[in-house]
Design a protein around this motif. Sequence first.
Motif: not given
Length: 336
Positions: A178-180, A192-198, A202-203, A231-236
């Motif tokens: 569901d979320v990569i 990888l980011l380019k492929e996920l853009g296609r 939800p990322i 896109v969901i941003l995650c501060e870790r």
Amino acid sequence: MVVILKKNADAGKIRALLQQIDTLGVQTNYSEGTQTTVIGLIGDTSRVDMDTLLANEAVEDVKRITEPYKAANRRFHPEDTVVAVGDVRVGAGTFNVIAGPCSIESEEQLTTVARAVKESGAKLLRGGAFKPRTSPYSFQGLENEGLRLLLAAGKAVGLPVVTEIMGESQLDDFADVDVIQVGARNMQNFRLLKELGRCRKPILLKRGLSATIEEFLMSAEYIMAGGNPNVILCERGIRTFETMVRNNLDISAVPLLKRQSHLPVIVDPSHAAGMAWMVEPLSRAAIAAGADGLMIEVHNNPKAALCDGAQSLDPEEFGRLMASVTSRVAFEGRRM
């Protein structure tokens, strides 16, 4: 460059304006909100005449943007983005908790944890099937078998699943995820980011260990520029000179990201310090700073965990954390 349209502008004039902009050799990003509608111009805007655009009857204002990220920029998209994960909505006043084991170790372990986090109120189930480890001799995860167990557990308890991808060659294997998740070490894996853009999944994009805020947003831009707005941003936590904690949670990143970008922002307090006893106070700090959610590591037996046991909560500790989180989120007038 951003073109801000007048309220109730004529639809025909807006179409004509878009056609006019298309002749200038730049791409457009049309964003219609409840209060403001903007057209973002992406590309070489140096030859675009602002006065000509301002003369258009449908245009309220025109502003140049200096930041290199455009699609992720709040000025392109003034209203908060809400990322839909099935029935779960991430962002814009809704607070969600993602929880589960750092690494999937067995069916029994994952099923026990999945049931526990669901009962305590988590809305998404996380679990690592493929584990990027600093040492090649450390446990690397159950890989495809772990992925199968995660999908089965998520279906059994009725929770969407979140798991980390290692490279673009795995996309077919992640078809039912569901979320990569893009981990901190892959934040600048641009292929990888380019492929996920296609894709349109939800990322969940984690900030790199030493990444600046601008670099973080530029990684989000790679995904969005490919056509995926989810896109969901995650501060870790980031690496600093401090050695008493695993990472330093940059709590200032939360309001800063929400000011600069329209994307939802969550916090991972488990990785931030690497110590279970710090998860609750850091979670409270994240809520106070305006985060849209948390990602928490939960293990049925942290002392025997094959990965990151020191930072994992057991189900009972997670239940207490959720009670605290729920009351604080309600106090702020937000929903869970």
